[in-house]
Enzyme design. Structure first.
Site, PDB file in Angstrom:
ATOM      1  N   HIS A 105       0.857  -1.181   0.000  1.00  0.00           N
ATOM      2  CA  HIS A 105       0.000   0.000   0.000  1.00  0.00           C
ATOM      3  C   HIS A 105       0.894   1.233   0.000  1.00  0.00           C
ATOM      4  O   HIS A 105       2.058   1.174   0.407  1.00  0.00           O
ATOM      5  CB  HIS A 105      -0.904   0.010   1.223  1.00  0.00           C
ATOM      6  CG  HIS A 105      -1.946  -1.061   1.209  1.00  0.00           C
ATOM      7  ND1 HIS A 105      -3.016  -1.052   2.076  1.00  0.00           N
ATOM      8  CD2 HIS A 105      -2.101  -2.167   0.441  1.00  0.00           C
ATOM      9  CE1 HIS A 105      -3.779  -2.107   1.838  1.00  0.00           C
ATOM     10  NE2 HIS A 105      -3.239  -2.798   0.857  1.00  0.00           N
TER      11      HIS A 105
ATOM     12  N   GLU B  10       1.030   3.726   1.927  1.00  0.00           N
ATOM     13  CA  GLU B  10       1.558   4.084   3.247  1.00  0.00           C
ATOM     14  C   GLU B  10       2.720   3.201   3.670  1.00  0.00           C
ATOM     15  O   GLU B  10       3.716   3.695   4.205  1.00  0.00           O
ATOM     16  CB  GLU B  10       0.440   3.993   4.308  1.00  0.00           C
ATOM     17  CG  GLU B  10      -0.721   4.938   4.068  1.00  0.00           C
ATOM     18  CD  GLU B  10      -1.843   4.332   3.224  1.00  0.00           C
ATOM     19  OE1 GLU B  10      -2.962   4.860   3.291  1.00  0.00           O
ATOM     20  OE2 GLU B  10      -1.613   3.344   2.490  1.00  0.00           O
TER      21      GLU B  10
ATOM     22  N   CYS C 183      -6.079   1.895   5.772  1.00  0.00           N
ATOM     23  CA  CYS C 183      -6.763   0.666   6.168  1.00  0.00           C
ATOM     24  C   CYS C 183      -6.248   0.227   7.536  1.00  0.00           C
ATOM     25  O   CYS C 183      -5.352   0.849   8.118  1.00  0.00           O
ATOM     26  CB  CYS C 183      -6.522  -0.425   5.129  1.00  0.00           C
ATOM     27  SG  CYS C 183      -4.820  -1.037   5.098  1.00  0.00           S
TER      28      CYS C 183
ATOM     29  N   CYS D 149      -2.428  -0.505   7.526  1.00  0.00           N
ATOM     30  CA  CYS D 149      -1.617   0.708   7.471  1.00  0.00           C
ATOM     31  C   CYS D 149      -1.753   1.540   8.743  1.00  0.00           C
ATOM     32  O   CYS D 149      -0.779   2.139   9.203  1.00  0.00           O
ATOM     33  CB  CYS D 149      -1.983   1.523   6.239  1.00  0.00           C
ATOM     34  SG  CYS D 149      -1.495   0.700   4.705  1.00  0.00           S
TER      35      CYS D 149
END
Length: 142
Positions: free
Chosen positions: A46, A48, A76, A79
């Site tokens: 992701h 992040e 999410c 993260c």
């Protein structure tokens, strides 16, 4: 946040969900990422997590206490947990993720009093732009 939106556009051009992230420490960008799970064959890639890894290497410390993370979408659960583990000081995100949000929409992990670190959370910065980008992306796939 403008740089994070640029990274989100790059992700979209690569066929990924358009999410971008930038980490700033000491007034400089020390990490950035864009969603890349398809390209990297990595479900944890992701925006992040990529930015956190890059920032930790840049400052040569796994703790990013004085850093601010800018993301185009509410992180999410995975993260949000990474933000806490990295001791990110502040999270600024553009749009809420009403389906999977781990910071405000579904869970409140980043600043939970149950955890050993609380991230300061600011939401809505350039939220309309980020929301529109995501809406367009998913509209083309339906």
């Amino acid at each position: 946040m403008k740089r994070a939106l640029e990274l989100a556009r790059e992700a979209e051009e690569a066929g990924e969900v358009p999410i971008g992230c930038v980490i700033v420490a000491g007034g400089e960008i020390v990490g950035e990422g864009r969603n890349s799970p398809i390209a990297l064959l990595d479900p944890t890639a992701h925006a992040e997590t990529i930015a956190i890894r890059q920032a930790a290497l840049a400052i040569r410390n796994y703790r990013l206490e004085d850093a601010t993370l800018y993301s185009t979408l509410e992180p999410c659960v995975m993260c949000a947990g990474a933000l806490v583990a990295a001791r990110i000081g502040t999270l600024v995100f553009a749009a809420r993720d009403l389906r999977f949000g781990g910071v405000r929409s579904k869970f409140q992990i980043a600043d939970s009093p149950l955890l050993n670190h609380r991230v300061e959370v600011v939401e809505g910065v350039l939220g309309a732009e980020a929301t529109e980008m995501l809406r367009r992306f998913f509209d083309t796939r339906r």
